[in-house]
Design an enzyme around this catalytic site. Structure first.
Site, PDB file in Angstrom:
ATOM      1  N   SER A  76       0.860  -1.182   0.000  1.00 56.80           N
ATOM      2  CA  SER A  76       0.000   0.000   0.000  1.00 56.80           C
ATOM      3  C   SER A  76       0.894   1.229   0.000  1.00 56.80           C
ATOM      4  CB  SER A  76      -0.871   0.008   1.263  1.00 56.80           C
ATOM      5  OG  SER A  76      -1.464   1.274   1.481  1.00 56.80           O
ATOM      6  N   TYR A 125      -1.854  -1.184  10.252  1.00 58.55           N
ATOM      7  CA  TYR A 125      -1.952  -1.505   8.827  1.00 58.55           C
ATOM      8  C   TYR A 125      -0.717  -1.001   8.090  1.00 58.55           C
ATOM      9  CZ  TYR A 125      -3.689  -1.121   3.991  1.00 58.55           C
ATOM     10  OH  TYR A 125      -3.834  -1.198   2.629  1.00 58.55           O
TER      11      TYR A 125
END
Length: 255
Positions: free
Chosen positions: A145, A158
């Protein structure tokens, strides 16, 4: 001679988190490119829906309905399902996010995110590599990401796991390159998925996103899937250890 193939004809690709969003888009793009598929996800009905869509595109498809936290079970089921067939492509796509502020993160949240995003990705990549070493090579694609590269507003755990995926990708590429196993990652920005659905309903939040995105729009899933096809195909045969950010230019700025 100078036009590398982006086709995946009759190559076998294993994709986790394949029942929706990015995983579904990658699966259908691979099917359009000629690949056969093993699709892995927790939820049976949407998984079977993607299976049907891929089969209509000409792909031979099998499914494994399992949570990636149970990676040992996935590996056993895969061995039983495809036996000695080569695994040409492995996509570690399954992941979750809990958007807690750092001051509010609990041990349980951290364990859950790490188990799914990081631990399962490592051990499934390891299982893929064991097969690929025997067969003479293969390609592993890990889903990272932009949050693994720049700071975001929330979701620190995350972001930690996605940063770890980038570093894991580099290390595995180095360790396994001599076995012709190419390991790369993709770093998405915002795309319409279940993880982003509520956020993308917030006009101010979207405005903030676009202010940091040179292309001034949210990405389309087929644009992300195209990057996966490139990394899975012969067109990327001299690319390893890299993270390809599919972000409309966002990582130029940060957010």
């Amino acid at each position: 001679m100078y036009l590398p193939s982006f086709r995946l004809d009759r190559k076998l690709a294993v994709i986790t988190g394949a029942s929706k969003g990015i995983g579904r888009a990658v699966a259908l793009s691979f099917a359009e490119s000629g690949a056969d598929l093993v699709l892995i996800a927790r939820n049976k009905d949407p998984l079977q829906g993607v299976q049907k869509e891929a089969e209509e595109l000409g792909s031979n498809v099998v499914t494994i309905c399992e949570d990636v936290k149970n990676y040992s079970s996935i590996i056993r089921q895969l061995d039983d399902t495809i036996e000695d067939r080569d695994v040409d492509i492995w996509v570690n796509n399954a992941g979750i996010n809990i958007r807690s502020q750092a001051i509010e993160v609990t041990s349980e949240e951290m364990d859950q995110i790490i188990d799914i995003n990081m631990k399962s990705s490592f051990f499934l990549a390891q299982a893929a590599a064991k097969r690929m070493k025997k067969q003479g090579g293969g390609k592993i694609i890990n889903m990272s990401s932009v949050g693994g590269h720049v700071a975001l507003r929330t979701g620190v755990v995350y972001a930690m796991t996605k940063s770890a995926i980038i570093q894991m990708t580099k290390n595995l590429a180095m360790e396994w390159g001599g076995d012709n196993i190419l390991v790369n990652a993709i770093g998405p920005w915002y795309f319409p998925t279940a993880l982003t659905e509520e956020l993308l309903k917030d006009e101010q939040y979207v405005s903030d996103i676009l202010a940091r995105t040179p292309l001034k729009r949210i990405g389309k899933l087929e644009e992300l899937a195209g990057a996966a096809v490139f990394l899975a195909s012969d067109a990327s045969n001299y690319v390893t250890g890299q993270t390809l950010f599919v972000d409309g230019g966002m990582t130029i700025y940060g957010f």
